[in-house]
Design a protein around this motif. Structure first.
Motif, PDB file in Angstrom:
ATOM      1  N   VAL A 159      49.769  40.271  31.732  1.00  9.42           N
ATOM      2  CA  VAL A 159      49.229  39.850  33.023  1.00  9.42           C
ATOM      3  C   VAL A 159      49.076  41.096  33.883  1.00  9.42           C
ATOM      4  CG1 VAL A 159      50.292  37.535  32.918  1.00  9.42           C
ATOM      5  CG2 VAL A 159      51.504  39.405  34.061  1.00  9.42           C
ATOM      6  N   HIS A 160      48.424  40.959  35.010  1.00 12.41           N
ATOM      7  CA  HIS A 160      48.330  42.066  35.957  1.00 12.41           C
ATOM      8  C   HIS A 160      49.320  41.821  37.082  1.00 12.41           C
ATOM      9  CE1 HIS A 160      43.940  43.128  34.703  1.00 12.41           C
ATOM     10  NE2 HIS A 160      44.816  43.280  33.728  1.00 12.41           N
ATOM     11  N   LEU A 161      50.171  42.789  37.314  1.00 15.36           N
ATOM     12  CA  LEU A 161      51.175  42.742  38.372  1.00 15.36           C
ATOM     13  C   LEU A 161      50.795  43.812  39.385  1.00 15.36           C
ATOM     14  CD1 LEU A 161      53.935  41.702  39.439  1.00 15.36           C
ATOM     15  CD2 LEU A 161      54.993  43.498  38.062  1.00 15.36           C
ATOM     16  N   ASP A 162      50.450  43.374  40.584  1.00 11.92           N
ATOM     17  CA  ASP A 162      49.973  44.296  41.622  1.00 11.92           C
ATOM     18  C   ASP A 162      48.892  45.215  41.074  1.00 11.92           C
ATOM     19  OD1 ASP A 162      51.681  43.188  43.545  1.00 11.92           O
ATOM     20  OD2 ASP A 162      53.317  44.519  42.967  1.00 11.92           O
ATOM     21  N   THR A 215      46.666  36.200  36.211  1.00  9.27           N
ATOM     22  CA  THR A 215      46.690  35.765  34.816  1.00  9.27           C
ATOM     23  C   THR A 215      45.251  35.628  34.330  1.00  9.27           C
ATOM     24  OG1 THR A 215      46.600  33.394  35.298  1.00  9.27           O
ATOM     25  CG2 THR A 215      48.801  34.436  35.279  1.00  9.27           C
ATOM     26  N   ILE A 216      45.082  35.324  33.061  1.00 15.57           N
ATOM     27  CA  ILE A 216      43.748  35.132  32.497  1.00 15.57           C
ATOM     28  C   ILE A 216      42.999  34.043  33.265  1.00 15.57           C
ATOM     29  CG2 ILE A 216      44.497  33.496  30.701  1.00 15.57           C
ATOM     30  CD1 ILE A 216      41.847  36.261  30.218  1.00 15.57           C
ATOM     31  N   GLU A 217      43.715  33.034  33.749  1.00 15.39           N
ATOM     32  CA  GLU A 217      43.078  31.961  34.512  1.00 15.39           C
ATOM     33  C   GLU A 217      42.527  32.456  35.847  1.00 15.39           C
ATOM     34  OE1 GLU A 217      46.429  29.817  32.192  1.00 15.39           O
ATOM     35  OE2 GLU A 217      46.220  31.717  33.272  1.00 15.39           O
ATOM     36  N   GLY A 218      43.071  33.558  36.348  1.00 14.04           N
ATOM     37  CA  GLY A 218      42.660  34.078  37.643  1.00 14.04           C
ATOM     38  C   GLY A 218      41.510  35.069  37.584  1.00 14.04           C
ATOM     39  N   LEU A 219      41.046  35.429  36.393  1.00 11.82           N
ATOM     40  CA  LEU A 219      39.950  36.398  36.287  1.00 11.82           C
ATOM     41  C   LEU A 219      38.592  35.785  36.622  1.00 11.82           C
ATOM     42  CD1 LEU A 219      40.568  38.635  33.153  1.00 11.82           C
ATOM     43  CD2 LEU A 219      40.907  39.191  35.553  1.00 11.82           C
TER      44      LEU A 219
END
Length: 170
Positions: free
Chosen positions: A50-53, A74-78
């Motif tokens: 995931v991407h954190l900050d 997360t992937i859902e947020g891209l």
């Protein structure tokens, strides 16, 4: 019990959790964001990325309480609603998946790679940066092709017929 507050995919979330809860567990079990996968539990396969900050991290070895106050994507947020992120679209267009289990982590890694290295990625760079992401189905050829195309698309280029250069320019 501990209270954790995060911004996940642009939405503020707060929960009371066991302090031993891993970020991947929090995302999957508490928030029902199941696109982040658990593949190895040892931080070797990259399915949990995931991407954190804004930076790629493996959520299977990150305690949720340790990232209190942070922003997680997360992937859902891209995607933007029904519109896929250019890297997601590139994976679809260039067949950068087979079973799909590693795909969310590969895509999150690829977006991070572009953010760190820019839009002109050669094959060698892509393959080296994918170290830590395991695909058990493919020979990585289409994944590399998809990442190169996605990098160009993130810069506003076309997804069609994009092959990564074989070697970095000296």
């Amino acid at each position: 019990m501990a209270t954790v507050s995060l911004t996940v995919n642009g939405k503020a979330v707060t929960a009371t959790i066991d302090p031993r809860t891993l970020l991947v567990q929090f995302l999957r079990e508490n928030l029902r964001l199941t696109g982040t996968h658990v593949g190895c539990d040892t931080s070797q396969c990259g399915a949990c990325l995931v991407h954190l900050d804004g930076k790629a991290v493996k959520s299977c070895t990150t305690l949720a309480v340790s990232v209190d106050g942070s922003s997680v994507t997360t992937i859902e947020g891209l995607a933007n609603g029904d519109t896929l992120h250019p890297m997601q679209e590139a994976f679809r267009e260039h067949h950068g998946l087979q079973c799909g289990f590693c795909t969310p982590g590969m895509i999150m890694s690829a977006v991070d790679m572009v953010n760190r290295r820019g839009h002109e990625l050669d094959e060698k760079t892509i393959r080296e940066d994918l170290d830590g992401n395991i695909c058990r189905c493919t020979g990585y050829h289409n994944i590399v092709k998809a990442i190169a195309a996605g990098a160009q698309a993130m810069a506003g280029g076309s997804l069609k017929d994009r092959e990564p250069p074989r070697h970095a320019a000296e």
